[in-house]
Structures are given as C-alpha cells and as structure tokens.
Design a protein around this motif. Sequence first.
Motif, PDB file in Angstrom:
ATOM      1  N   ILE A  87       0.814  -1.465  -0.111  1.00 53.52           N
ATOM      2  CA  ILE A  87       0.020  -0.085   0.487  1.00 53.52           C
ATOM      3  C   ILE A  87       1.014   1.150   0.025  1.00 53.52           C
ATOM      4  CG2 ILE A  87      -1.834  -1.572   0.914  1.00 53.52           C
ATOM      5  CD1 ILE A  87      -0.781  -0.058   4.266  1.00 53.52           C
ATOM      6  N   ARG A  88       2.144   1.196  -0.828  1.00 51.49           N
ATOM      7  CA  ARG A  88       3.046   2.041  -0.248  1.00 51.49           C
ATOM      8  C   ARG A  88       2.487   3.506  -1.178  1.00 51.49           C
ATOM      9  NH1 ARG A  88       8.940  -0.932  -1.143  1.00 51.49           N
ATOM     10  NH2 ARG A  88       6.722  -2.683  -2.094  1.00 51.49           N
ATOM     11  N   GLU A  89       1.623   3.335  -2.003  1.00 48.11           N
ATOM     12  CA  GLU A  89       1.503   3.522  -3.149  1.00 48.11           C
ATOM     13  C   GLU A  89      -0.234   4.761  -2.529  1.00 48.11           C
ATOM     14  OE1 GLU A  89       2.854   3.082  -7.112  1.00 48.11           O
ATOM     15  OE2 GLU A  89       4.420   2.475  -6.702  1.00 48.11           O
ATOM     16  N   ILE A  90      -0.770   4.157  -2.186  1.00 46.35           N
ATOM     17  CA  ILE A  90      -1.829   4.729  -2.027  1.00 46.35           C
ATOM     18  C   ILE A  90      -1.636   5.254  -0.324  1.00 46.35           C
ATOM     19  CG2 ILE A  90      -2.605   3.066  -3.878  1.00 46.35           C
ATOM     20  CD1 ILE A  90      -3.941   1.115  -1.358  1.00 46.35           C
ATOM     21  N   SER A  91      -1.206   4.970   0.275  1.00 48.10           N
ATOM     22  CA  SER A  91      -1.315   5.479   1.388  1.00 48.10           C
ATOM     23  C   SER A  91       0.171   5.562   2.814  1.00 48.10           C
ATOM     24  CB  SER A  91      -2.375   3.826   2.393  1.00 48.10           C
ATOM     25  OG  SER A  91      -2.857   4.387   3.865  1.00 48.10           O
ATOM     26  N   PRO A  92      -0.287   6.741   3.383  1.00 47.54           N
ATOM     27  CA  PRO A  92       1.073   7.205   4.352  1.00 47.54           C
ATOM     28  C   PRO A  92       0.863   5.733   5.925  1.00 47.54           C
ATOM     29  CG  PRO A  92      -0.875   8.663   4.028  1.00 47.54           C
ATOM     30  CD  PRO A  92      -1.287   7.588   3.153  1.00 47.54           C
ATOM     31  N   ILE A  93      -0.193   4.937   5.995  1.00 47.92           N
ATOM     32  CA  ILE A  93      -0.050   4.312   7.374  1.00 47.92           C
ATOM     33  C   ILE A  93       0.806   3.345   7.314  1.00 47.92           C
ATOM     34  CG2 ILE A  93      -2.607   5.157   7.513  1.00 47.92           C
ATOM     35  CD1 ILE A  93      -3.334   2.835   7.158  1.00 47.92           C
ATOM     36  N   ALA A  94       1.255   3.089   6.256  1.00 52.06           N
ATOM     37  CA  ALA A  94       2.089   1.454   6.606  1.00 52.06           C
ATOM     38  C   ALA A  94       2.273   1.447   4.903  1.00 52.06           C
ATOM     39  CB  ALA A  94       1.115   0.396   6.568  1.00 52.06           C
ATOM     40  N   TRP A 149      -9.065  -2.839   0.726  1.00 46.34           N
ATOM     41  CA  TRP A 149      -7.427  -1.488   0.106  1.00 46.34           C
ATOM     42  C   TRP A 149      -7.378  -2.702  -1.650  1.00 46.34           C
ATOM     43  CZ3 TRP A 149      -5.063   1.647   2.458  1.00 46.34           C
ATOM     44  CH2 TRP A 149      -5.265   1.942   3.818  1.00 46.34           C
ATOM     45  N   LYS A 150      -7.981  -2.648  -2.635  1.00 41.42           N
ATOM     46  CA  LYS A 150      -7.871  -2.997  -3.788  1.00 41.42           C
ATOM     47  C   LYS A 150      -7.218  -2.100  -4.882  1.00 41.42           C
ATOM     48  CE  LYS A 150     -11.772  -1.554  -6.118  1.00 41.42           C
ATOM     49  NZ  LYS A 150     -12.412  -0.351  -5.071  1.00 41.42           N
ATOM     50  N   ASP A 151      -6.900  -1.020  -4.162  1.00 46.92           N
ATOM     51  CA  ASP A 151      -6.341  -0.180  -4.762  1.00 46.92           C
ATOM     52  C   ASP A 151      -4.612  -0.368  -4.525  1.00 46.92           C
ATOM     53  OD1 ASP A 151      -8.120   1.514  -6.417  1.00 46.92           O
ATOM     54  OD2 ASP A 151      -8.217   3.071  -4.492  1.00 46.92           O
ATOM     55  N   MET A 155      -1.728  -6.444  14.638  1.00 51.06           N
ATOM     56  CA  MET A 155      -0.377  -6.206  15.230  1.00 51.06           C
ATOM     57  C   MET A 155       0.003  -4.954  13.806  1.00 51.06           C
ATOM     58  SD  MET A 155       0.661  -9.697  15.634  1.00 51.06           S
ATOM     59  CE  MET A 155       1.206  -9.669  16.334  1.00 51.06           C
ATOM     60  N   ASP A 156       0.282  -3.882  14.617  1.00 52.79           N
ATOM     61  CA  ASP A 156       0.900  -2.548  14.043  1.00 52.79           C
ATOM     62  C   ASP A 156       2.399  -2.964  14.151  1.00 52.79           C
ATOM     63  OD1 ASP A 156       1.503  -0.343  13.420  1.00 52.79           O
ATOM     64  OD2 ASP A 156       0.359   1.126  14.430  1.00 52.79           O
ATOM     65  N   TYR A 157       3.162  -2.916  13.203  1.00 54.18           N
ATOM     66  CA  TYR A 157       4.400  -2.724  13.720  1.00 54.18           C
ATOM     67  C   TYR A 157       5.052  -1.528  12.904  1.00 54.18           C
ATOM     68  CZ  TYR A 157       4.393  -7.168  15.286  1.00 54.18           C
ATOM     69  OH  TYR A 157       4.244  -8.343  16.418  1.00 54.18           O
ATOM     70  N   ASN A 158       4.138  -0.127  12.579  1.00 54.60           N
ATOM     71  CA  ASN A 158       4.382   0.934  11.869  1.00 54.60           C
ATOM     72  C   ASN A 158       4.342   0.690  10.318  1.00 54.60           C
ATOM     73  OD1 ASN A 158       5.110   2.722  14.205  1.00 54.60           O
ATOM     74  ND2 ASN A 158       6.996   1.766  14.507  1.00 54.60           N
ATOM     75  N   ASP A 159       5.559   0.157   9.532  1.00 55.43           N
ATOM     76  CA  ASP A 159       5.453  -0.008   8.428  1.00 55.43           C
ATOM     77  C   ASP A 159       4.645  -1.149   7.793  1.00 55.43           C
ATOM     78  OD1 ASP A 159       7.399   2.631   8.172  1.00 55.43           O
ATOM     79  OD2 ASP A 159       8.601   1.631   7.782  1.00 55.43           O
TER      80      ASP A 159
END
Length: 115
Positions: A27-34, A104-106, A80-84
């Motif tokens: 999801i690097r190109e579509i979201s800053p959350i991870a 999250w299909k994008d 489980m959230d590990y930042n990235d």
Amino acid sequence: MTSAEYCKIAVKALEDKKAEDVKVIDIREISPIADFFIIADGMNQNQIQAMRDAVDEALYKADLKVRQVEGNQSSTWILMDYNDIIIHIFSKEDRLFYDLERIWKDGKEISVDEL
C-alpha cells in the motif's frame, strides 16, 4: 532491515502456524499509514492466537517491536501494528465479512518472492 524483509519473516511465521490464505498487499503508493498489509486467517481462536504469538516472537527476534495490538485471546480479528507493516489475523467468517482485500483493492497484492 527493510519493511519488505520484515514482511517475509512475518509471513513465514504465519505459514509455520498453518495460516490460511496469507496475502501481502503493498500500500506504499496509496496510503501513508504503512508500507504493507499482511492478511491471514485461522481455523479457530487457538490457532489465531498461536499465529499472533509466532509473528510477535519472530519479529521481536528480528529486532522489530510491535507498536500496538488490537484484539485479545477471545478475538476473531487481531490487528498488529509494526509501523510500516500492519498484520490482520482473522477467523474465516470475519475475514469474509470485513473483506479488507476489497477495501484496499487499489493496493498491489504481491507474493513473498516479490518482496
């Protein structure tokens, strides 16, 4: 270590506990959350808990500590959230209900070999 390398470790830990339908979504190109979502499901609460413990132990040994965990031993969805990297472990029913792959299909579904 990169987030992709940590993803490989997490996926291996899930597969070692017989997780079903493990998917990695970039999801690097579509979201800053991870950078990545990892989604997997288990047959029952014991397996879901074992999957959670295995991922946490493997990433801890690789020097990546969990930032936050949502869900407990009786949960049918553990986040489980590990930042990235954000790992979602579901019961089959909850995974179908919440359908994160559709939401999250994008993002780009990738294989572990592509990491």
